[in-house]
Design a protein around this motif. Structure first.
Motif, short mmCIF file in Angstrom:
data_model
loop_
_atom_site.label_atom_id
_atom_site.label_comp_id
_atom_site.label_asym_id
_atom_site.label_seq_id
_atom_site.Cartn_x
_atom_site.Cartn_y
_atom_site.Cartn_z
N THR A 85 -99.08 76.66 41.61
CA THR A 85 -97.92 75.02 41.51
C THR A 85 -99.12 73.49 42.56
O THR A 85 -99.88 74.42 43.39
N HIS A 104 -99.23 77.55 44.72
CA HIS A 104 -99.68 79.05 44.82
C HIS A 104 -99.55 79.69 43.55
O HIS A 104 -99.11 78.81 42.94
N GLU A 140 -93.04 69.45 42.85
CA GLU A 140 -93.47 70.83 42.20
C GLU A 140 -94.01 70.91 40.67
O GLU A 140 -92.87 70.84 39.84
N ASP A 166 -92.06 78.16 38.16
CA ASP A 166 -91.66 77.64 39.72
C ASP A 166 -91.74 75.67 39.82
O ASP A 166 -92.35 75.55 39.04
N HIS A 214 -94.76 84.37 44.29
CA HIS A 214 -95.68 83.59 45.02
C HIS A 214 -96.65 84.54 44.76
O HIS A 214 -97.02 85.87 45.04
N ASP A 217 -85.48 73.51 44.60
CA ASP A 217 -86.61 74.42 44.63
C ASP A 217 -86.20 75.67 43.30
O ASP A 217 -85.36 76.12 43.80
N GLU A 238 -97.37 70.82 44.80
CA GLU A 238 -96.57 71.03 45.20
C GLU A 238 -96.31 69.92 46.62
O GLU A 238 -96.24 71.44 47.62
MN MN Z 1 -93.38 76.84 44.76
#
Ligand code: MN
Length: 161
Positions: free
Chosen positions: A122, A95, A138, A31, A102, A20, A124
């Motif tokens: 995102t 998010h 994601e 992200d 975030h 990630d 995911e």
């Molecule tokens: Mn994320």
């Protein structure tokens, strides 16, 4: 683990590694998550990956302004449930991403937020089999007047190293 952390474990043949990561430019974040299969692709992994990828694709395709955040979460959750994996999908669908990695809006079954053009968030979905392996895909997307734009172009083919 849905929320993994770095450790001293050496990556070995047969491991399934969730990575990630993201970039930050002028204070704004991105992200993305991809999974790397080391040396071989376990058929059980492929099965779970196919479910997660179709849940992600369907949720991305469904994303549009005016939609309830909880309904978007439900698009992915519905597919995962159909394949009997809902108890392994233990987090929210996504998010917001911006100056923080975030932030709002949460894409969650409990959110009453109505998505609007200009939102960046995102998608995911993931499933995690304790002590065994996990799968998450994601991307970060932008909602536009007409639908969405995906900022992440990295392949979603199964990646074997
Ligand atoms: Mn994320």
């Amino acid at each position: 683990m849905p929320h993994g952390y770095a450790s001293d474990k050496k990556i070995e043949k047969g491991d399934i590694v969730i990575v990630d990561f993201g970039a930050c430019l002028n204070g704004l974040n991105s992200d993305i998550t991809r999974v790397f299969c080391v040396n071989k692709i376990d058929p059980r992994y492929k099965k779970a990956y196919d479910v997660i990828l179709s849940a992600q694709n369907l949720a991305i395709e469904a994303s549009r302004p005016g939609m309830l955040s909880s309904d978007l979460d439900g698009v992915a959750r519905g597919i995962i449930k159909k394949y009997g994996l809902s108890s392994y999908f233990t987090h929210t669908l996504g998010h917001g991403v911006g100056y923080d990695v975030h932030e709002e809006p949460k894409i969650s079954k409990n959110s009453s937020y109505i998505l609007e053009s200009g939102n960046v968030f995102t998608i995911e979905p993931g499933v995690y089999f304790p002590g065994d392996f996990g799968v998450r895909v994601e991307d970060t997307i932008l909602l536009t007047e007409k639908g969405h734009q995906n900022f992440c172009s990295l392949t979603k083919e199964i990646i074997k190293l």
